[in-house]
Motif scaffolding. Structure first.
Motif, mmCIF file in Angstrom:
data_model
loop_
_atom_site.group_PDB
_atom_site.id
_atom_site.type_symbol
_atom_site.label_atom_id
_atom_site.label_comp_id
_atom_site.label_asym_id
_atom_site.label_seq_id
_atom_site.Cartn_x
_atom_site.Cartn_y
_atom_site.Cartn_z
ATOM 1 N N GLY A 23 0.812 -1.214 0.000
ATOM 2 C CA GLY A 23 0.000 0.000 0.000
ATOM 3 C C GLY A 23 0.842 1.259 0.000
ATOM 4 N N MET A 26 -0.747 7.187 2.615
ATOM 5 C CA MET A 26 0.062 7.977 3.560
ATOM 6 C C MET A 26 0.739 7.073 4.596
ATOM 7 N N ALA A 27 0.032 6.001 5.009
ATOM 8 C CA ALA A 27 0.610 5.093 6.002
ATOM 9 C C ALA A 27 1.768 4.299 5.403
ATOM 10 N N GLU A 46 2.135 -1.168 -4.777
ATOM 11 C CA GLU A 46 0.916 -0.353 -4.899
ATOM 12 C C GLU A 46 0.126 -0.813 -6.122
ATOM 13 N N HIS A 48 -2.339 0.763 -7.627
ATOM 14 C CA HIS A 48 -2.612 1.851 -8.580
ATOM 15 C C HIS A 48 -1.295 2.349 -9.187
ATOM 16 N N LEU A 54 -5.987 7.384 -0.638
ATOM 17 C CA LEU A 54 -7.180 8.224 -0.516
ATOM 18 C C LEU A 54 -6.832 9.713 -0.544
ATOM 19 N N TYR A 62 -7.182 16.903 2.346
ATOM 20 C CA TYR A 62 -7.257 17.741 3.557
ATOM 21 C C TYR A 62 -6.483 17.086 4.696
ATOM 22 N N LEU A 64 -5.706 16.871 8.165
ATOM 23 C CA LEU A 64 -6.315 17.310 9.429
ATOM 24 C C LEU A 64 -5.234 17.748 10.422
ATOM 25 N N ARG A 101 -10.056 24.696 7.824
ATOM 26 C CA ARG A 101 -11.383 24.559 8.425
ATOM 27 C C ARG A 101 -11.317 24.827 9.919
ATOM 28 N N ALA A 140 -0.807 -7.176 -3.892
ATOM 29 C CA ALA A 140 -0.289 -8.135 -2.901
ATOM 30 C C ALA A 140 -1.459 -9.015 -2.530
ATOM 31 N N SER A 173 -2.582 -1.413 3.570
ATOM 32 C CA SER A 173 -3.479 -1.483 2.410
ATOM 33 C C SER A 173 -4.784 -0.719 2.634
ATOM 34 N N ARG A 330 -5.147 2.808 8.221
ATOM 35 C CA ARG A 330 -6.525 2.381 8.493
ATOM 36 C C ARG A 330 -6.635 0.934 8.938
ATOM 37 N N ARG A 343 -8.269 7.000 11.891
ATOM 38 C CA ARG A 343 -8.258 6.583 10.484
ATOM 39 C C ARG A 343 -7.822 7.717 9.548
ATOM 40 N N ILE A 345 -5.452 11.236 8.021
ATOM 41 C CA ILE A 345 -4.137 11.344 7.390
ATOM 42 C C ILE A 345 -2.984 11.487 8.409
HETATM 43 C C1 FAD Z 1 -14.998 10.657 2.559
HETATM 44 C C2 FAD Z 1 -13.742 10.726 3.359
HETATM 45 C C3 FAD Z 1 -13.377 11.924 3.954
HETATM 46 C C4 FAD Z 1 -12.188 12.003 4.678
HETATM 47 N N1 FAD Z 1 -11.825 13.207 5.195
HETATM 48 C C5 FAD Z 1 -10.596 13.346 5.721
HETATM 49 C C6 FAD Z 1 -10.075 14.639 6.028
HETATM 50 O O1 FAD Z 1 -10.714 15.682 5.830
HETATM 51 N N2 FAD Z 1 -8.807 14.702 6.542
HETATM 52 C C7 FAD Z 1 -8.061 13.574 6.833
HETATM 53 O O2 FAD Z 1 -6.938 13.711 7.347
HETATM 54 N N3 FAD Z 1 -8.544 12.354 6.530
HETATM 55 C C8 FAD Z 1 -9.753 12.220 5.954
HETATM 56 N N4 FAD Z 1 -10.197 10.983 5.568
HETATM 57 C C9 FAD Z 1 -9.388 9.781 5.901
HETATM 58 C C10 FAD Z 1 -8.100 9.655 5.092
HETATM 59 O O3 FAD Z 1 -8.234 10.122 3.781
HETATM 60 C C11 FAD Z 1 -7.624 8.210 4.987
HETATM 61 O O4 FAD Z 1 -8.115 7.443 6.024
HETATM 62 C C12 FAD Z 1 -6.126 8.105 4.962
HETATM 63 O O5 FAD Z 1 -5.645 8.821 3.852
HETATM 64 C C13 FAD Z 1 -5.788 6.617 4.936
HETATM 65 O O6 FAD Z 1 -4.474 6.369 4.568
HETATM 66 P P1 FAD Z 1 -3.939 4.864 4.464
HETATM 67 O O7 FAD Z 1 -2.566 4.961 3.939
HETATM 68 O O8 FAD Z 1 -4.186 4.148 5.730
HETATM 69 O O9 FAD Z 1 -4.895 4.128 3.414
HETATM 70 P P2 FAD Z 1 -5.196 4.405 1.844
HETATM 71 O O10 FAD Z 1 -5.142 5.844 1.530
HETATM 72 O O11 FAD Z 1 -6.434 3.645 1.590
HETATM 73 O O12 FAD Z 1 -3.960 3.698 1.124
HETATM 74 C C14 FAD Z 1 -3.915 2.322 0.909
HETATM 75 C C15 FAD Z 1 -3.195 2.061 -0.404
HETATM 76 O O13 FAD Z 1 -2.983 0.653 -0.542
HETATM 77 C C16 FAD Z 1 -3.270 0.252 -1.857
HETATM 78 N N5 FAD Z 1 -3.647 -1.162 -1.779
HETATM 79 C C17 FAD Z 1 -4.713 -1.690 -1.142
HETATM 80 N N6 FAD Z 1 -4.689 -3.046 -1.227
HETATM 81 C C18 FAD Z 1 -3.586 -3.351 -1.932
HETATM 82 C C19 FAD Z 1 -3.011 -4.582 -2.331
HETATM 83 N N7 FAD Z 1 -3.577 -5.761 -2.016
HETATM 84 N N8 FAD Z 1 -1.858 -4.563 -3.055
HETATM 85 C C20 FAD Z 1 -1.277 -3.376 -3.389
HETATM 86 N N9 FAD Z 1 -1.779 -2.185 -3.018
HETATM 87 C C21 FAD Z 1 -2.911 -2.168 -2.293
HETATM 88 C C22 FAD Z 1 -4.393 1.180 -2.296
HETATM 89 O O14 FAD Z 1 -4.443 1.280 -3.690
HETATM 90 C C23 FAD Z 1 -3.988 2.502 -1.620
HETATM 91 O O15 FAD Z 1 -3.165 3.289 -2.439
HETATM 92 C C24 FAD Z 1 -11.378 10.854 4.831
HETATM 93 C C25 FAD Z 1 -11.727 9.658 4.209
HETATM 94 C C26 FAD Z 1 -12.888 9.588 3.475
HETATM 95 C C27 FAD Z 1 -13.228 8.302 2.781
#
Ligand code: FAD
Length: 392
Positions: A23, A26-27, A46, A48, A54, A62, A64, A101, A140, A173, A330, A343, A345
């Motif tokens: 994945g 950001m994480a 990744e 994509h 996200l 955004y 936070l 905000r 993966a 992921s 997440r 959950r 950023i």
């Molecule tokens: C509607 C909405 C509003 C939000 N508002 C805010 C906000 O205002 N401010 C804020 O800080 N956060 C906000 N969030 C939350 C925030 O955007 C996300 O929770 C955060 O970016 C999660 O990061 P992540 O790295 O954990 O997961 P993700 O961003 O989901 O990254 C996971 C990555 O793993 C990849 N992946 C998944 N499975 C596989 C696999 N099997 N093999 C290879 N790649 C894979 C995906 O393609 C993706 O790129 C919001 C979320 C939503 C849905």
């Protein structure tokens, strides 16, 4: 119903790494950079073709608050670096100006709305500058588990299935792609409809819209049970979410007041807040707000209220059921309101850095299991790398 039998396939291990991160959100970025800075060989996978998950492809542009709302930055280290990178990609002349905000504080907080496509390129450069190998367009799919340890990772790519091996693996992921296939207990999420997209018009060449169920938090609405809830953990549910989201956007744009603008960008990742998370060795709950934590791996703010902080325990990143897969972003273990905070950023960056640090330390100390790593060694490294462990 027809059934198919597949011959047992022998898959070659095509490369070995110290740490493999699934994945590139950001994480995953934070985890990969933290591990790489410890001098280990890191591969990020990744599915994509760009980084940020996200936050970029999902148009959730955004960042936070990384502060307590009273002037103190609490999420430091890599989280602060990535925040500052986002500020660079927002603080510009023209339509991409920094806006706030200001959750809970009219004076403003350390938070920023950024331009997601600029940020995607900046994140790519950041990964390059930190010597992380990456592979796009790969899924993966299956961890190979022997006696509670992951010994390889099967990856689907357009040419077929291949296998990579590593000492430690990170599941960033956003949906527990790895954990859910190891037998570790996971919890499926529940989401309200939400659609963020950009339009372009002569009056406003670049405008972000966020529409959907109207509530302070998605958690509130799902709890009240008065809106349609989506899980997102199966492809049929995911498809239903996407089709409903498209209808919502279509209806919004068909409104006569909006007829002079065009849709500029639609999300290319489903805007589901929660898909699947682990049940870890510890689970963060709302009761932990403003409570000191001995096993803290960093601080995050309750972005909805000033002066409220979580010191996050290490145990939310792993399960005793598997010795060398670490959760980030997440995928981590939290419930209710605590998950609603965790959950986002800044929190994804913070848990990502901790996961990458655990993985890197395991390699450098020749450890086979997360449980071999002492919390003191982990915390010392995090502090050296700029993380604030305690707020109280
Ligand atoms: C509607 C909405 C509003 C939000 N508002 C805010 C906000 O205002 N401010 C804020 O800080 N956060 C906000 N969030 C939350 C925030 O955007 C996300 O929770 C955060 O970016 C999660 O990061 P992540 O790295 O954990 O997961 P993700 O961003 O989901 O990254 C996971 C990555 O793993 C990849 N992946 C998944 N499975 C596989 C696999 N099997 N093999 C290879 N790649 C894979 C995906 O393609 C993706 O790129 C919001 C979320 C939503 C849905």
């Amino acid at each position: 119903m027809n059934t198919f039998y597949q011959n047992h396939e022998t898959l070659p291990v095509i490369d070995e790494y110290d740490v493999i991160v699934t994945g590139g959100g950001m994480a995953g970025i934070s985890a990969a950079v933290a591990a790489s800075r410890l001098g280990v060989k890191v591969l990020l996978l990744e599915r994509h073709i760009g980084l940020g998950g996200l936050a970029t492809s999902g148009l959730i542009a955004y960042f936070l608050p990384i502060c307590d709302g009273e002037g103190t930055i609490v999420s430091t280290g890599i989280c602060q670096e990535l925040y500052e990178l986002a500020v660079q990609d927002s603080d510009k002349e023209g339509p991409f100006n920094k806006r706030s905000r200001s959750f809970g504080n009219e004076e403003g907080r350390y938070e920023v709305q950024f331009y997601p496509m600029n940020y995607q390129l900046s994140l790519s450069q950041y990964l390059h500058d930190n010597s992380v190998d990456r592979l796009y367009g790969v899924i993966a799919s299956t961890p190979v588990i022997e006696e509670g340890t992951c010994v390889g990772l099967i990856v689907e790519q357009s040419e077929g299935r291949i296998c990579y091996a590593a000492t430690s693996y990170i599941d960033a992921s956003g949906e527990c792609s790895l954990f859910s296939r190891t037998g570790v207990e996971t919890v499926a999420g529940s989401n309200t409809m939400s659609s963020w997209y950009y339009t372009s018009s002569s009056a406003n060449p670049y405008e972000l819209h966020s529409i959907g169920a109207d509530a302070p938090t998605s958690f509130d609405l799902v709890e009240r049970g008065n809106v349609k809830a989506y899980c997102g953990a199966t492809s049929t549910d995911l498809t239903e979410f996407i089709l409903d989201s498209e209808n919502l956007i279509r209806n919004n744009e068909n409104n006569t007041e909006n007829q002079y603008r065009n849709i500029a960008i639609l999300p290319s990742i489903a805007q589901l807040r929660t898909i699947r998370r682990i049940k870890g060795t510890s689970e963060l709950t709302e009761d932990s707000i403003n409570s000191p934590c001995n096993s803290s791996i960093g601080c995050v703010s309750d972005w909805m209220t000033c002066g409220k902080i979580f010191e996050v325990p290490a145990g939310i990143l792993y399960s005793e059921q598997i010795s060398n897969i670490i959760a980030a972003g997440r995928c981590v273990s939290a419930t209710g309101y605590a998950y609603e905070i965790l959950r986002c950023i800044p929190q994804a960056c913070m848990t990502g850095q901790a996961a990458g640090t655990i993985a890197g330390l395991m390699v450098n100390n020749d450890m086979k299991s997360i449980s071999d790593l002492s919390i003191v060694v982990l915390q010392d490294q995090l502090v050296r790398d700029g993380v604030k462990l305690h707020y109280l």
